[in-house]
Design an enzyme around this catalytic site. Structure first.
Site, PDB file in Angstrom:
ATOM      1  N   GLU A   1      -2.243  13.089  10.920  1.00 11.54           N
ATOM      2  CA  GLU A   1      -2.986  12.871   9.677  1.00 11.54           C
ATOM      3  C   GLU A   1      -4.442  12.579  10.041  1.00 11.54           C
ATOM      4  OE1 GLU A   1      -4.016  10.110   5.958  1.00 11.54           O
ATOM      5  OE2 GLU A   1      -3.521   9.346   7.936  1.00 11.54           O
TER       6      GLU A   1
ATOM      7  N   ASP B   1       0.289   8.586  11.123  1.00 13.05           N
ATOM      8  CA  ASP B   1      -0.602   8.135  10.064  1.00 13.05           C
ATOM      9  C   ASP B   1      -1.885   7.525  10.648  1.00 13.05           C
ATOM     10  OD1 ASP B   1      -1.123   7.316   7.195  1.00 13.05           O
ATOM     11  OD2 ASP B   1      -1.077   5.338   8.140  1.00 13.05           O
TER      12      ASP B   1
ATOM     13  N   HIS C   1      -1.422   0.008  12.241  1.00 16.78           N
ATOM     14  CA  HIS C   1      -1.344  -1.399  11.859  1.00 16.78           C
ATOM     15  C   HIS C   1       0.083  -1.771  11.479  1.00 16.78           C
ATOM     16  CE1 HIS C   1      -2.725   1.109   8.400  1.00 16.78           C
ATOM     17  NE2 HIS C   1      -1.592   0.626   7.888  1.00 16.78           N
TER      18      HIS C   1
ATOM     19  N   HIS D   1       0.259  12.598  -2.017  1.00 13.07           N
ATOM     20  CA  HIS D   1       0.327  11.229  -2.529  1.00 13.07           C
ATOM     21  C   HIS D   1      -1.047  10.585  -2.637  1.00 13.07           C
ATOM     22  CE1 HIS D   1      -0.290  10.590   1.713  1.00 13.07           C
ATOM     23  NE2 HIS D   1      -0.539   9.324   1.481  1.00 13.07           N
ATOM     24  N   ASP D   2      -2.016  11.129  -1.919  1.00  9.65           N
ATOM     25  CA  ASP D   2      -3.324  10.486  -1.801  1.00  9.65           C
ATOM     26  C   ASP D   2      -4.321  11.087  -2.784  1.00  9.65           C
ATOM     27  OD1 ASP D   2      -4.837   8.479  -0.651  1.00  9.65           O
ATOM     28  OD2 ASP D   2      -4.500   9.187   1.387  1.00  9.65           O
TER      29      ASP D   2
ATOM     30  N   ARG E   1       4.964  12.126  11.249  1.00  6.56           N
ATOM     31  CA  ARG E   1       3.588  12.171  10.744  1.00  6.56           C
ATOM     32  C   ARG E   1       2.841  10.953  11.278  1.00  6.56           C
ATOM     33  NH1 ARG E   1       0.754   9.639   6.647  1.00  6.56           N
ATOM     34  NH2 ARG E   1      -0.862  10.833   5.577  1.00  6.56           N
TER      35      ARG E   1
ATOM     36  N   GLN F   1      -2.952  -5.568   6.180  1.00  6.43           N
ATOM     37  CA  GLN F   1      -2.600  -4.601   7.219  1.00  6.43           C
ATOM     38  C   GLN F   1      -3.410  -4.926   8.472  1.00  6.43           C
ATOM     39  OE1 GLN F   1      -3.589  -1.096   4.932  1.00  6.43           O
ATOM     40  NE2 GLN F   1      -1.456  -0.619   4.518  1.00  6.43           N
TER      41      GLN F   1
ATOM     42  N   ASP G   1       0.843  -1.205   0.000  1.00  4.49           N
ATOM     43  CA  ASP G   1       0.000   0.000   0.000  1.00  4.49           C
ATOM     44  C   ASP G   1       0.873   1.247   0.000  1.00  4.49           C
ATOM     45  OD1 ASP G   1      -2.268   1.641   0.113  1.00  4.49           O
ATOM     46  OD2 ASP G   1      -2.338   1.596   2.308  1.00  4.49           O
TER      47      ASP G   1
END
Length: 617
Positions: free
Chosen positions: A304, A262, A162, A371-372, A260, A230, A119
């Site tokens: 995030e 996540d 995760h 990136h998303d 960061r 995950q 991912d």
């Protein structure tokens, strides 16, 4: 309370400043004194291991605690492999980043992950090892050291919700070890998971439906909120929290300045809830904030939280008990692209009014692309007053920004389309979403000029906002969509790779040629950056407000700080528009240096104006 500990006095002082709250919050969650004592000893271990060079950075930043605010920080977000091939390759291009004005380097996930189930690096199999083809932990430390010498900071994702199913803990859990199964969420059958599913939303309903996966090796069901590979960590287990905090501190001791966090809203699970934003999440983030202040006080936490403002702001914590130093301004990003498609600024203006009303100590990280994907989590209650309905409006936005709408030159692709709910997100680079790709394909000079104006205008808007602006690597040269992912079996199911292509170094060589698309965009953004660093009015402490232009195609923003008053006007229409303002002072155009009245200001289509006046001190 430390009589039996042979701890360094500085560490004792730092720990003592937080000890009562640390102990209270830790035992409120876990009621485990032994685990808490282990936690404190672990903090001391990482304190003693912190390199001298980083301790000097800590001391410097403690003297100026708001060092990351102001108007001088400019970030870039990049994939190591795409930008430099390896961490050493990124080191070799630091001079280019310095030329861009970058002093904040965000490296996308680079820790060891399975190649075919990563991912994008968010399925970590080893938090203590860099993906081998990218380098080593020593290379990361060397890169961070080089960055520090150039006045740059390093940000890295810490994937905390995760692990990969290939992580050592997961492998032992698969083998039936109850201690390691307790680090995740394992169930003997589907009864409890099915109860969870009644209240827990799906993150990827099309590509990874459901929140649980059958583990054949363990003959049990395991919680997998994002993807089947995950496995969600159980933060109700103090061993998980202790060990994951240690993993975070290890990254800090390798020179990472900004962590960061996540998917932080997801890290606490409770049956009968959405498993999002639960109170215990804030307790955990507060504990991590205090842990970093004890071990590495020069480190920042970036949360995030990709949700609406009402759920984002609590992650700042309070003035007395802060949590994250910075949060993403995701709503402004999505509202910006909504405005590009509709040419109507009313939603964006409404959203910015809410942001401007927040306390100035709240620092947002602002961006156009990352990136998303772009998710359309807009304020549909506000849009209803204009007759806009959520499902058909999302379809319009996606159609328009993919070029599936008459007259649209924008080029994007859908991500995670869910026809059942009429929902989908959008992918694409800034340049392609602005129409540059289509204009170059058609070799249409007029369209290209308009598209480049729009691209530059959006970056001017980005730099006008308070907080930290971050460019997505390649945007500074107008890099286009990369369709090669369609031919890669490891990527073709994930359209986000459309904007995750390799950096085009051959195109970067054109950045100094003002006749090229690359040169026009690069030089324009660089000029805007220099203006921003020269003027106090861009400081995050500035007063900000919405300027009424009496034109719904134009967004008006006012800023005032230390005797400087700025009026910024952005025309989201493709046609020339007039901002019907009537400011009394004498203004200067910040781009040309020439006098310009702030009265009935005419602005070409997809263009902007930065006007400034100074009051005698």
């Amino acid at each position: 309370m430390f009589d039996d500990k042979n701890w360094d006095p500085e560490f004792q002082d730092r720990l003592e400043n937080h000890y009562d709250e640390l102990k209270w919050l830790y035992n409120e969650l876990y009621n485990d004194q032994h685990a808490f004592e282990y936690f404190c000893d672990m903090l001391y271990t990482y304190y003693t291991q912190r390199p001298a060079e980083l301790r000097e950075w800590d001391e410097a930043r403690l003297m100026v605690p708001d060092w990351y605010k102001g108007n001088e920080i400019l970030g870039v977000l990049m994939y190591t492999k795409c930008f430099g091939g390896t961490l050493q390759g990124v080191r070799s291009h630091l001079n280019y980043l310095k030329e861009c004005g970058i002093n904040y380097v965000h490296l996308m996930p680079l820790l060891e992950s399975p190649v075919d189930r990563s991912d994008g690096g968010y399925a970590v199999s080893n938090f203590r090892k860099v993906q081998p083809e990218l380098g080593t932990m020593e290379d990361l430390a060397d890169l961070a050291s080089d960055c520090h010498k150039r006045g740059m900071t390093v940000c890295l994702d810490f994937v905390m919700n995760h692990t990969s199913e290939d992580h050592e803990w997961a492998r032992k859990a698969k083998a039936g070890d109850p201690e390691y199964q307790a680090r995740y969420f394992f169930f003997d059958n589907w009864n409890i998971p099915n109860e969870f599913e009644k209240t827990v939303p799906q993150v990827f309903p099309q590509t990874a439906p459901g929140n649980f996966t059958w583990c054949e090796e363990a003959k049990k069901v395991v919680m997998t909120t994002f993807y089947p590979y995950q496995w969600d960590l159980n933060y109700a287990n103090p061993t998980v929290f202790n060990d994951m905090t240690a993993n975070m501190l290890n990254l800090c001791n390798h020179g990472v300045d900004i962590i960061r966090l996540d998917a932080v809203p997801y890290i606490w699970k409770r049956l009968g809830t959405s498993c999002r934003n639960l109170p215990q999440v804030h307790t955990l983030v507060r504990l991590m904030r205090m842990a970093s202040e004890v071990v590495c006080p020069g480190t920042l936490l970036l949360g995030e939280v990709v949700m609406e403002p009402s759920k984002v702001v609590p992650y700042f914590g309070t003035v007395e008990k802060p949590e994250c130093h910075m949060l993403y301004n995701v709503t402004t990003m999505a509202s910006t692209w909504h405005t590009v498609a509709t040419h109507d600024v009313r939603l964006l203006r409404h959203q910015l009014e809410a942001v401007f009303a927040l306390p100035k100590q709240y620092t947002f990280l602002n961006y156009l692309r990352c990136h998303d994907d772009i998710g359309w989590g807009l304020d549909y209650d506000f849009l209803k007053q204009f007759g806009i309905q959520e499902v058909p409006h999302k379809k319009f936005l996606n159609d328009y920004l993919r070029g599936n709408y008459y007259g649209s030159d924008h080029r994007g692709e859908l991500y995670n389309d869910d026809p059942r709910l009429g929902d989908a997100r959008l992918c694409g680079t800034t340049a392609s979403l602005c129409g540059i790709e289509a204009a170059e394909y058609e070799q249409n000079t007029e369209k290209l000029d308009k598209a480049i104006r729009l691209d530059i205008m959006l970056h001017a808007f980005l730099l006008t906002q308070s907080g930290i602006p971050v460019l997505y690597s390649g945007d500074e040269i107008g890099q286009l969509n990369d369709y090669s992912y369609h031919d890669d079996p490891l990527k073709w199911d994930d359209s986000r790779y459309l904007h995750r292509g390799d950096f085009h170094w051959d195109e970067a060589k054109l950045r100094k040629n003002p006749k090229t698309r690359q040169g026009r965009i690069f030089q324009a953004i660089k000029k805007l950056e220099k203006i921003r660093t020269r003027h106090d009015v861009f400081d995050s402490e500035a007063d900000t407000w919405i300027v009424e232009p009496w034109n719904d195609h134009i967004l008006g923003i006012g800023r005032y700080y230390r005797g400087e008053k700025m009026i910024a006007l952005f025309n989201f229409s493709e046609e020339p528009q007039t901002a019907w303002i009537n400011e009394r002072e004498d203004y200067v155009d910040m781009l040309t240096g020439k006098k310009r009245e702030a009265k009935a200001v005419g602005i070409p289509g997809c263009d902007f104006a930065w006007l400034i006046t100074e009051f005698k001190k």
